[in-house]
Design an enzyme around this catalytic site. Structure first.
Site, PDB file in Angstrom:
ATOM      1  N   SER A   1       0.827  -1.206   0.000  1.00  0.00           N
ATOM      2  CA  SER A   1       0.000   0.000   0.000  1.00  0.00           C
ATOM      3  C   SER A   1       0.864   1.260   0.000  1.00  0.00           C
ATOM      4  CB  SER A   1      -0.850  -0.027   1.275  1.00  0.00           C
ATOM      5  OG  SER A   1      -1.332   1.255   1.585  1.00  0.00           O
TER       6      SER A   1
ATOM      7  N   TYR B   1      -2.094  -0.306  10.288  1.00  0.00           N
ATOM      8  CA  TYR B   1      -2.294  -0.928   8.969  1.00  0.00           C
ATOM      9  C   TYR B   1      -1.046  -0.775   8.105  1.00  0.00           C
ATOM     10  CZ  TYR B   1      -3.777  -1.174   4.066  1.00  0.00           C
ATOM     11  OH  TYR B   1      -3.852  -1.459   2.716  1.00  0.00           O
TER      12      TYR B   1
HETATM   13  N1  LIG Z   1      -8.609  -0.446  -1.929  1.00  0.00           N
HETATM   14  C1  LIG Z   1      -7.506   0.293  -1.802  1.00  0.00           C
HETATM   15  O1  LIG Z   1      -7.518   1.509  -2.033  1.00  0.00           O
HETATM   16  C2  LIG Z   1      -6.192  -0.348  -1.399  1.00  0.00           C
HETATM   17  C3  LIG Z   1      -5.046   0.464  -1.340  1.00  0.00           C
HETATM   18  C4  LIG Z   1      -3.829  -0.104  -0.965  1.00  0.00           C
HETATM   19  C5  LIG Z   1      -3.762  -1.466  -0.677  1.00  0.00           C
HETATM   20  N2  LIG Z   1      -4.894  -2.218  -0.734  1.00  0.00           N
HETATM   21  C6  LIG Z   1      -4.770  -3.658  -0.413  1.00  0.00           C
HETATM   22  O2  LIG Z   1      -5.338  -4.417  -1.466  1.00  0.00           O
HETATM   23  C7  LIG Z   1      -5.914  -5.620  -0.948  1.00  0.00           C
HETATM   24  C8  LIG Z   1      -7.362  -5.744  -1.394  1.00  0.00           C
HETATM   25  O3  LIG Z   1      -8.094  -4.618  -0.877  1.00  0.00           O
HETATM   26  P1  LIG Z   1      -9.624  -4.346  -1.219  1.00  0.00           P
HETATM   27  O4  LIG Z   1      -9.824  -2.887  -1.242  1.00  0.00           O
HETATM   28  O5  LIG Z   1     -10.056  -5.189  -2.359  1.00  0.00           O
HETATM   29  O6  LIG Z   1     -10.287  -4.877   0.155  1.00  0.00           O
HETATM   30  P2  LIG Z   1     -11.499  -5.866   0.419  1.00  0.00           P
HETATM   31  O7  LIG Z   1     -11.783  -5.783   1.880  1.00  0.00           O
HETATM   32  O8  LIG Z   1     -12.618  -5.604  -0.530  1.00  0.00           O
HETATM   33  O9  LIG Z   1     -10.857  -7.284   0.073  1.00  0.00           O
HETATM   34  C9  LIG Z   1     -10.103  -8.022   0.989  1.00  0.00           C
HETATM   35  C10 LIG Z   1     -10.660  -9.431   1.040  1.00  0.00           C
HETATM   36  O10 LIG Z   1      -9.884 -10.194   1.968  1.00  0.00           O
HETATM   37  C11 LIG Z   1     -10.735 -11.007   2.717  1.00  0.00           C
HETATM   38  N3  LIG Z   1     -10.117 -11.304   4.003  1.00  0.00           N
HETATM   39  C12 LIG Z   1      -9.928 -10.439   5.044  1.00  0.00           C
HETATM   40  N4  LIG Z   1      -9.374 -11.090   6.075  1.00  0.00           N
HETATM   41  C13 LIG Z   1      -9.199 -12.386   5.678  1.00  0.00           C
HETATM   42  C14 LIG Z   1      -8.704 -13.545   6.318  1.00  0.00           C
HETATM   43  N5  LIG Z   1      -8.273 -13.522   7.587  1.00  0.00           N
HETATM   44  N6  LIG Z   1      -8.667 -14.714   5.621  1.00  0.00           N
HETATM   45  C15 LIG Z   1      -9.122 -14.758   4.334  1.00  0.00           C
HETATM   46  N7  LIG Z   1      -9.630 -13.694   3.688  1.00  0.00           N
HETATM   47  C16 LIG Z   1      -9.675 -12.527   4.356  1.00  0.00           C
HETATM   48  C17 LIG Z   1     -12.012 -10.189   2.890  1.00  0.00           C
HETATM   49  O11 LIG Z   1     -13.155 -10.988   3.184  1.00  0.00           O
HETATM   50  C18 LIG Z   1     -12.107  -9.492   1.535  1.00  0.00           C
HETATM   51  O12 LIG Z   1     -12.921 -10.216   0.622  1.00  0.00           O
HETATM   52  C19 LIG Z   1      -5.711  -5.543   0.566  1.00  0.00           C
HETATM   53  O13 LIG Z   1      -4.547  -6.256   0.899  1.00  0.00           O
HETATM   54  C20 LIG Z   1      -5.521  -4.061   0.837  1.00  0.00           C
HETATM   55  O14 LIG Z   1      -4.784  -3.833   2.003  1.00  0.00           O
HETATM   56  C21 LIG Z   1      -6.103  -1.707  -1.080  1.00  0.00           C
END
Ligand SMILES: NC(=O)c1ccc[n+]([C@@H]2O[C@H](COP(=O)([O-])OP(=O)(O)OC[C@H]3O[C@@H](n4cnc5c(N)ncnc54)[C@H](O)[C@@H]3O)[C@@H](O)[C@H]2O)c1
Length: 311
Positions: free
Chosen positions: A128, A153
């Protein structure tokens, strides 16, 4: 032979878009997701609905904290792991730092152990932009190793990048840490500002605006992120890389609200609040390295894609 990708967090916002692309391209895909209650399970079920009956698709409801459970349920051979599962909110991590550590750090270590045990040699990790934190030297470049995270985070994502280095060095696992910059687009998480504000403005309710509206974000369209991930899945030059996936442009909070107002044709009611702990003043990606290594060229235009999102 058809390749097989293991996508953790594949029912979520970014993961489900990646799975759509992989299914289109004829991959075998296994999704590991525990439907973390951070937001409604029904949203995630609808994200994955198009593929549930496809024989090339498998959903394994499991928690990445449970390595024995994954060993038992994940029996195929996988060519690549895309590890997106995480507790993903910045502000909530301040209330639950231990919970974030367990999923994002122990969970990531479990996935790396799994890769080691199963001889999976390609590992793409969702890091991130928040790892840069309050580093003032924008646009942020991967060469700048001064990371100044200001939320639990963000620190879990730094840990993930470092653990990846260890496993790539010891076990020849190619590890690509992709630093995503605020991702937006269809199916965006309901806790994120664009989604939350759109809903409140439409309902005629006040929107909580933290600070004076001058904070800036490098908003990145989800299709661009997914193309970057897809390209990292094929990257085969070096064993370890950290790569920004951003849009290389910034939009202020005030401009973002204006864009929603214009698209909806409704004026927002602003409920001004103090700046929140954990929130960084700006994010801005230098996307040169992504361009060089992954042929990454972000195409998402903020106003156009906002209109599509609101649709
Ligand atoms: N959306 C953003 O702007 C952004 C920015 C930087 C990094 N990220 C990273 O990208 C990735 C995806 O983010 P997103 O926005 O799609 O989030 P999201 O919450 O929609 O997706 C994350 C998924 O992981 C699953 N999950 C959470 N804990 C879990 C566990 N213990 N075991 C199995 N599954 C689990 C959740 O159910 C969810 O479906 C994450 O790692 C997030 O930190 C996202």
């Amino acid at each position: 032979m058809t390749k097989h990708c293991l996508v953790t967090g594949g029912a979520g916002f970014i993961g489900s878009h990646l799975v759509d692309l992989l299914m289109d391209q004829g991959w075998n895909v296994t999704v590991v997701d525990n439907f973390d209650p951070f937001y409604d399970k029904s949203i995630k079920l609808s994200n994955i609905a198009p593929h549930r009956d496809n024989p090339k698709y498998r959903l394994v409801e499991e928690d990445i904290r449970n390595l024995p459970g994954m060993r038992e349920k994940l029996n195929d051979s996988y060519d690549v792991i895309v590890h997106l599962a995480a507790k993903a909110g910045v502000r909530p991590s301040i209330q639950d730092p231990v919970g974030y550590q367990e999923v994002n750090v122990t969970g990531t270590q479990n996935m790396l152990e799994f890769a080691k045990e199963r001889n999976i040699k390609q590992f793409v990790f969702a890091s991130s932009s928040s790892v840069y934190g309050i580093n003032p030297n924008v646009p942020w470049s991967e060469d700048d190793h001064v990371l100044m995270p200001i939320s639990p985070y963000a620190s879990t994502k730094v840990s993930g990048e470092l653990m990846g280095h260890v496993y790539s060095h010891l076990y020849d696992i190619r590890f690509l840490a992709l630093r995503f910059f605020t991702v937006y687009g269809p199916r965006q998480r309901p806790d994120l500002a664009i989604h939350k504000f759109t809903k409140l403005i439409k309902e005629g309710k006040p929107i909580p605006v933290y600070g004076d509206g001058s904070t800036r974000r490098d908003y990145t369209y989800v299709e661009d992120i997914v193309k970057g991930i897809r390209s990292a899945m094929d990257y085969d030059k070096t064993l370890y890389e950290v790569i920004n996936l951003g849009n290389n442009k910034t939009v202020s909070l005030a401009e973002m609200i204006e864009a929603i107002e214009q698209t909806l044709g409704i004026k927002a009611i602003i409920d001004r609040q103090p700046t929140q702990p954990g929130d960084v003043p700006q994010t801005w990606a230098d996307a040169d390295k992504a361009h060089r290594l992954l042929d990454y060229e972000p195409r998402g235009d903020f106003s156009r894609e906002m209109a599509r999102f609101i649709d």
